[in-house]
Write a protein that holds these residues in place. Structure first.
Motif, PDB file in Angstrom:
ATOM      1  N   PRO A  16      48.779  36.018  39.761  1.00 23.42           N
ATOM      2  CA  PRO A  16      49.081  37.410  40.087  1.00 23.42           C
ATOM      3  C   PRO A  16      48.110  37.972  41.119  1.00 23.42           C
ATOM      4  O   PRO A  16      46.945  37.579  41.185  1.00 23.42           O
ATOM      5  N   VAL A  18      46.168  41.337  42.709  1.00 26.99           N
ATOM      6  CA  VAL A  18      45.708  42.664  42.312  1.00 26.99           C
ATOM      7  C   VAL A  18      45.443  43.480  43.573  1.00 26.99           C
ATOM      8  O   VAL A  18      44.650  43.093  44.428  1.00 26.99           O
ATOM      9  N   GLN A  24      47.993  45.158  39.304  1.00 28.00           N
ATOM     10  CA  GLN A  24      48.405  43.757  39.298  1.00 28.00           C
ATOM     11  C   GLN A  24      49.874  43.594  39.642  1.00 28.00           C
ATOM     12  O   GLN A  24      50.732  44.324  39.145  1.00 28.00           O
TER      13      GLN A  24
END
Length: 294
Positions: A16, A18, A24
């Motif tokens: 993921p 951010v 996120q």
């Protein structure tokens, strides 16, 4: 599609991301941002487009250059048979097109085990070729039909293109091999693009200049509401509730293609007569405008 397939393949396995303020982002969210941002730059190009001179206007007693939204709605309402059948017929073409866009990649993945990057590349090349081919096909077909004396030439071109699209879509869905399916996606894509292009051109021909923007907006509203709703959802419903088998997706695509094509063909055939009446009416406006100018 070409770039998107590779982006999905690469980002799907990435961790993921951010971002400040946003927080996120999961891989599927990152894909939307990466492929969507260039669209903002393309939109800025509209600032370079100049407003063209107005022609083929509806004769107005007070000489107004613009017509109110109320008058535009009234104009369409009094000619509902033509506009209604036009919108609905092409909405069914859009149902076929949007259904293909939504499910063809997944169909290749489930049926032949292709990766998203592979089908993105193949379908992307098909779509890339279909755009200019559809423009040339729609133009040549419309001109040829017009030269033969058909006053509904553009709508006939849309109807013929629809038939080509349905044959290509059903053939691709029921194809014995993936490469034959890819080849048949070309006439399917050319047909849907040419049909909607011819239909929109036909709409502009019989709509007074002062209200073409409103009618175009109404056209896209109806076409997208039907197409985006019925196309992808209809194929999903067939897969889940008619066949009850995720592996039967190809048959769902074929069924929706046949149903959407049949409804569109019936409605557009009905529209031909209504369109001819509207075309003759529009010719009288053009003659009146030319006479007033001279």
């Amino acid at each position: 599609m070409i770039l998107g397939g590779h982006i999905v393949g690469r980002i799907a396995e990435a961790p993921p991301v951010v971002l400040p303020v946003v927080g996120q982002l999961y891989p599927w969210q990152t894909v939307f941002i990466v492929v969507g941002l260039p669209g903002l730059l393309m939109a800025l190009l509209m600032m370079t487009v100049r407003e063209p001179a107005r022609r083929e206007s509806l004769p107005s007693g007070d000489g107004a250059a613009h017509i109110s939204l109320k008058d535009a709605v009234s104009f369409v309402g009094t000619r509902f048979r033509m506009y209604g059948s036009h919108f609905l017929g092409l909405a069914m073409v859009a149902t076929l097109a949007y259904g293909m866009f939504a499910w063809i990649p997944t169909m290749f993945i489930r049926t032949w085990g292709w990766s998203i990057a592979d089908i993105g590349m193949a379908y992307g090349i098909v779509t890339l070729a279909a755009g200019p081919l559809a423009a040339v096909w729609a133009s040549l077909l419309g001109e040829r039909l017009s030269a033969k004396g058909y006053e509904d030439a553009q709508m006939r071109a849309a109807l013929i293109s629809l038939v080509i699209a349905v044959v290509g879509a059903v053939g691709a869905a029921l194809s014995p091999t993936p490469w034959i399916a890819v080849a048949l996606l070309l006439p399917a894509s050319v047909g849907t693009t040419a049909a909607t292009g011819s239909g929109l051109s036909a709409l502009m021909t019989v709509t007074p200049n002062q209200m073409r923007a409103q009618c175009s907006a109404l056209y896209y509203l109806v076409v997208n509401l039907f197409g985006l709703t019925l196309g992808p959802t209809g194929i999903a419903v067939f897969t889940d509730y008619v066949f009850g088998d995720l592996g039967a997706l190809r048959y769902s695509v074929a069924c929706v293609s046949v149903l959407a094509g049949a409804v569109s063909a019936v409605v557009l055939t009905y529209n031909l007569r209504q369109y001819r009446k509207a075309y003759l009416e529009s010719q009288s406006w053009s003659a009146a405008t030319a006479s007033a100018s001279s």
